[in-house]
Design a protein around this motif. Sequence first.
Motif, mmCIF file in Angstrom:
data_model
loop_
_atom_site.group_PDB
_atom_site.id
_atom_site.type_symbol
_atom_site.label_atom_id
_atom_site.label_comp_id
_atom_site.label_asym_id
_atom_site.label_seq_id
_atom_site.Cartn_x
_atom_site.Cartn_y
_atom_site.Cartn_z
ATOM 1 N N ASP A 92 0.850 -1.179 0.000
ATOM 2 C CA ASP A 92 0.000 0.000 0.000
ATOM 3 C C ASP A 92 0.892 1.237 0.000
ATOM 4 N N LYS A 93 0.282 2.400 0.078
ATOM 5 C CA LYS A 93 1.067 3.627 -0.017
ATOM 6 C C LYS A 93 2.135 3.708 1.065
ATOM 7 N N THR A 152 1.978 -2.646 -8.073
ATOM 8 C CA THR A 152 1.142 -1.696 -7.332
ATOM 9 C C THR A 152 1.514 -0.267 -7.680
ATOM 10 N N ASP A 177 -1.232 2.404 -9.475
ATOM 11 C CA ASP A 177 -1.853 3.429 -8.632
ATOM 12 C C ASP A 177 -1.135 4.759 -8.825
#
Length: 227
Positions: A4-5, A108, A112
């Motif tokens: 994730d970020k 990812t 994104d």
Amino acid sequence: MSWDKDSILRASDTVGDNGTLWLLFLAGNTDVGVGKTSNAERHIGSVRTLAQDGGLSDPGHSGVMVGYSNITRKIVTDADGNGGPINVDKKSNNLLQLTTLGKQLLTTLDRDERIELEVRKSIGMNVDVPTEPWWPHGDPDESHPIYIRTFADRSVLDEAECEIEVIASFQCEKCHTDIEHSYNVRMESGTIVNGWSRTVPVDCENPDCDLTYEHLVGDPFRGPTPE
């Protein structure tokens, strides 16, 4: 494994600015490292160009290779706590051969745009922030009877007087076709002039539908009225 970020930003910090340049380069060039093997030396020029195009100083050959060393030797950890290097080079031949962990990180990052922008900003690169729709009288909301928004620069809110383009969308009550049109409104000191009294007409976009609507130029809460 998942990224994730926050975990990607931590990985970026771990491999440093020059290592992050490799991450950005590889994320945008999936034919180089994802599932394939190539020599890092072949891509040094591309990584240097990426840095300079982003407003950074040229890291030079040595700086790029320091970044390569970092993604190969330093341990990063994903959001689930799985740890390992991003790249593997068992024979010390300066190879790009991503680990499973590295492949998933880059996938990812590639998919994104918001994470990519945060990563670029974290190392000081120039970024083009995508414009988000907004409205001076409450945030735009597609659930309102009319979805009204603008993409004008928010600096217009500080101008004494200006004109902005507005986009309005709603659904035809007869044929259920999505209708979208644009028009200009005048603003004074951040407020739409006559936003709750002036109306604009718009025809249904379905050629088989004969309805024409009108709606207030600035009120998203009052639905369109068929003429």
